[in-house]
Design a protein around this motif. Structure first.
Motif, short mmCIF file in Angstrom:
data_model
loop_
_atom_site.label_atom_id
_atom_site.label_comp_id
_atom_site.label_asym_id
_atom_site.label_seq_id
_atom_site.Cartn_x
_atom_site.Cartn_y
_atom_site.Cartn_z
N PHE A 171 -14.83 0.31 -5.95
CA PHE A 171 -14.40 -0.02 -4.66
C PHE A 171 -13.29 0.49 -4.03
O PHE A 171 -13.37 1.48 -2.77
CB PHE A 171 -14.00 -1.42 -4.49
CG PHE A 171 -13.44 -1.87 -3.13
CD1 PHE A 171 -14.27 -2.14 -2.10
CD2 PHE A 171 -12.02 -2.16 -3.10
CE1 PHE A 171 -13.62 -2.74 -1.02
CE2 PHE A 171 -11.40 -2.37 -1.71
CZ PHE A 171 -12.32 -2.85 -0.71
N PHE A 172 -12.37 1.01 -4.89
CA PHE A 172 -11.17 1.92 -4.27
C PHE A 172 -11.60 3.44 -4.35
O PHE A 172 -10.59 4.18 -3.37
CB PHE A 172 -10.14 1.84 -5.20
CG PHE A 172 -9.44 0.37 -5.35
CD1 PHE A 172 -9.01 -0.19 -3.88
CD2 PHE A 172 -9.44 -0.34 -6.54
CE1 PHE A 172 -8.43 -1.72 -4.28
CE2 PHE A 172 -8.93 -1.49 -6.56
CZ PHE A 172 -8.31 -2.36 -5.33
N ILE A 213 -6.12 -3.17 -11.27
CA ILE A 213 -7.09 -1.97 -11.20
C ILE A 213 -6.78 -1.11 -10.04
O ILE A 213 -6.72 0.02 -10.29
CB ILE A 213 -8.64 -2.66 -10.83
CG1 ILE A 213 -8.98 -3.40 -12.17
CG2 ILE A 213 -9.54 -1.53 -10.62
CD1 ILE A 213 -10.32 -4.06 -11.85
N PHE A 214 -6.28 -1.63 -8.99
CA PHE A 214 -5.57 -0.82 -7.96
C PHE A 214 -4.35 0.19 -8.27
O PHE A 214 -4.39 1.34 -8.29
CB PHE A 214 -5.23 -1.74 -6.62
CG PHE A 214 -4.80 -0.95 -5.45
CD1 PHE A 214 -5.51 0.00 -5.16
CD2 PHE A 214 -3.73 -1.26 -4.56
CE1 PHE A 214 -5.20 1.09 -3.99
CE2 PHE A 214 -3.52 -0.53 -3.62
CZ PHE A 214 -4.00 0.72 -3.19
N TRP A 215 -3.78 -0.61 -9.26
CA TRP A 215 -2.31 0.22 -9.72
C TRP A 215 -2.84 1.26 -10.75
O TRP A 215 -2.34 2.31 -10.66
CB TRP A 215 -1.50 -1.05 -10.68
CG TRP A 215 -0.32 -0.30 -11.08
CD1 TRP A 215 0.96 0.01 -10.48
CD2 TRP A 215 -0.19 0.50 -12.16
NE1 TRP A 215 1.77 0.46 -11.12
CE2 TRP A 215 1.28 0.87 -12.34
CE3 TRP A 215 -0.72 0.34 -13.52
CZ2 TRP A 215 1.90 1.39 -13.59
CZ3 TRP A 215 -0.40 0.89 -14.60
CH2 TRP A 215 0.94 1.43 -14.56
N VAL A 229 -1.95 9.34 -2.14
CA VAL A 229 -0.71 9.19 -1.17
C VAL A 229 -1.10 8.02 -0.23
O VAL A 229 -0.11 7.02 -0.16
CB VAL A 229 -0.45 10.28 0.03
CG1 VAL A 229 0.47 10.04 0.99
CG2 VAL A 229 -0.07 11.56 -1.15
N SER A 230 -2.37 7.82 0.13
CA SER A 230 -2.79 6.78 1.29
C SER A 230 -2.86 5.51 0.37
O SER A 230 -2.32 4.38 0.87
CB SER A 230 -4.10 6.96 1.67
OG SER A 230 -4.92 7.16 0.80
N TYR A 231 -3.07 5.50 -1.02
CA TYR A 231 -3.34 4.23 -1.72
C TYR A 231 -1.76 3.70 -2.05
O TYR A 231 -1.37 2.44 -2.16
CB TYR A 231 -3.97 4.55 -2.86
CG TYR A 231 -5.45 4.87 -2.66
CD1 TYR A 231 -6.42 3.99 -2.30
CD2 TYR A 231 -5.84 6.12 -2.68
CE1 TYR A 231 -7.67 4.19 -2.26
CE2 TYR A 231 -7.09 6.52 -2.46
CZ TYR A 231 -8.34 5.63 -2.15
OH TYR A 231 -9.46 5.86 -1.74
N LEU A 232 -1.04 4.63 -2.32
CA LEU A 232 0.58 4.27 -2.69
C LEU A 232 1.22 3.92 -1.69
O LEU A 232 1.89 2.84 -1.65
CB LEU A 232 1.19 5.53 -3.28
CG LEU A 232 2.69 5.42 -4.09
CD1 LEU A 232 2.54 4.45 -5.17
CD2 LEU A 232 3.20 6.65 -4.33
N ARG A 233 1.00 4.48 -0.21
CA ARG A 233 1.53 3.95 0.85
C ARG A 233 1.20 2.46 1.23
O ARG A 233 2.10 1.68 1.47
CB ARG A 233 1.20 4.82 1.83
CG ARG A 233 1.99 4.73 3.30
CD ARG A 233 1.47 5.46 4.27
NE ARG A 233 1.79 6.87 4.03
CZ ARG A 233 0.73 7.84 4.06
NH1 ARG A 233 -0.39 7.38 4.21
NH2 ARG A 233 1.13 8.94 3.95
#
Length: 449
Positions: A171-172, A213-215, A229-233
């Motif tokens: 998904f991510f 899982i996102f982390w 970058v966009s995920y961390l933001r």
């Protein structure tokens, strides 16, 4: 020592207990602050659990409820575990990794999209089948009853265990974060359905796996120099909301369980917030069950190999499930709180090692446990390829391997699922991919997996 006897000891020495607890928090902070750098790290909750375990054991020792023999064994096994954890060099991640171009991010999007819907369908279908055959775990007296009676439900649980992680990871990898699109709604709908099934599992922490899982996805992207970058933001912008949501969900689960479970002292007679705090105190219940009066000696210590690898032997039908030793936690619970409900504390590595390997052997066993966890966290991601398959393997082992010091036997079950179940699911996925590749009705890119 049963639960109520421990409560009496803690309440009669409440200042001592909270003093030890504060010291344990500080000690764990300095030991693990470089290993666990986020509350979304899958190993954050096990570390927090270890804080309370240490406080429980030290309280028992300072109040003379356990002997120096078992206390020193706990201390030495914990030290051995930490030594093993730090055997592999810990690399500090740099946020200056090169960010791929948008074209590189779009590569193989069709293959990942098909994989996401495939694994999501597999998970949701088999999860619904479990509900149909066994019921909903959230409303059961014990979640362990779901797969306890056999009948093929165990293999369904293994399939859902693996497919859920890879579905969320995919998904991510396919979601677009630059702006909202109506075409993305089916993906978010599937994610919400998966999230709801985690709530229905009855576990107070299982729903956190979405954020874990996102982390892991972000960490793997940083290590491999991919787009992060966009995920961390997004993560930094919503971390407070995630924590608030987590607290709300946990209290909701405790409230629901308190209406159906009457024998669990951590979920009845208290408001959900206090019950959550008591649940953390119960992180160390296996110690007050096993250490006082040397109750652990009442558990047969032979068949150590069968006890540790019971899932492997049972899965491969090398030994009958009926011949396996009963889980240590269930045995200890029944000694102090006899009941027909299938539940009990996790057999943490200290207790498991002391029972089956003795004083010296348990120290070496704890070192191996820490070494395994250290390899998964600090070495494995640099050895894996930077594709979706490598990212999934890293994420799965990070999320599931985090329980290795809490419950070594359960962690081996997870390892077995990855080794024996995932290859079959992946093989079927390859067949599905071939269908899409050669079906003239399906628009397909020339880029392969």
């Amino acid at each position: 020592m049963n639960n109520y006897e421990f409560y009496s000891v803690a309440l009669n020495n409440v200042n001592l207990f909270f003093g030890i607890l504060v010291g344990s928090f500080l000690l764990h902070y300095f030991i693990f602050r470089k290993q666990v750098r986020s509350v979304l790290d899958p190993y954050f909750l096990p570390t927090l659990s270890s804080v309370f375990c240490l406080a429980d054991v030290f309280l028992l020792y300072f109040t003379q409820n356990i002997t120096l023999y078992v206390f020193s064994n706990y201390v030495f096994t914990q030290l051995a575990f930490i030594l093993g954890l730090y055997t592999f060099n810990l690399k500090i991640l740099s946020l200056k990794s090169p960010v791929p171009t948008l074209e590189l991010r779009k590569r193989n999007i069709n293959a990942r999209l098909v994989a996401f819907y495939y694994y999501s369908f597999i998970y949701l279908f088999f999860q619904c089948l479990i509900y149909l055959l066994k019921g909903i775990p959230l409303f059961m007296e014990s979640r362990l009853e779901t797969f306890a009676s056999g009948g093929g439900a165990g293999i369904l649980g293994r399939i859902t265990d693996v497919s859920s992680v890879i579905s969320i990871y995919l998904f991510f990898s396919i979601i677009k974060l630059d702006k909202f699109r109506l075409t993305e709604l089916p993906k978010y709908f599937i994610l919400m359905m998966i999230f709801c099934t985690f709530l229905l599992s009855g576990s107070k922490s299982s729903f956190l796996i979405v954020f874990n899982i996102f982390w892991c996805y972000i960490i793997f992207a940083i290590i491999k120099g991919q787009d992060y970058v966009s995920y961390l933001r997004l993560l930094k912008r919503n971390i407070k909301g995630i924590l608030v949501l987590s607290l709300i969900v946990v209290t909701f689960i405790i409230y629901i369980q308190s209406r159906s479970v009457v024998d669990d002292p951590t979920s009845t007679g208290l408001n959900p917030i206090l019950a959550l705090g008591l649940r953390f105190v119960h992180s160390g219940d296996v110690y007050w069950y096993a250490y006082p009066n040397n109750v652990y000696l009442r558990i047969p210590s032979d068949h150590w190999f069968t006890a540790l690898f019971d899932d492997t032997l049972g899965l491969l039908r090398l030994q009958s499930w009926d011949e396996m030793p009963q889980a240590i936690g269930i045995t200890l619970k029944n000694i102090h709180h006899p009941s027909d409900i299938l539940q009990g504390p996790n057999a943490r590595h200290n207790i498991f090692g002391l029972i089956y390997y003795g004083y010296s052997g348990s120290i070496f066993f704890s070192f191996l446990i820490g070494l395994t966890l250290g390899f998964i966290r600090n070495k494995l991601p640099y050895m894996l390829p930077g594709n979706v398959l490598g990212g999934f393997i890293f994420t799965y082992l990070m999320c599931k391997g985090a329980a290795i010091d809490t419950d070594p036997m359960l962690t081996i079950t997870y390892f077995n699922n990855l080794v024996f179940i995932f290859p079959f699911l992946y093989f079927v996925y390859l067949i599905v991919m071939e269908f899409f590749k050669y079906n003239p009705l399906v628009e397909w890119s020339t880029t392969k997996r």
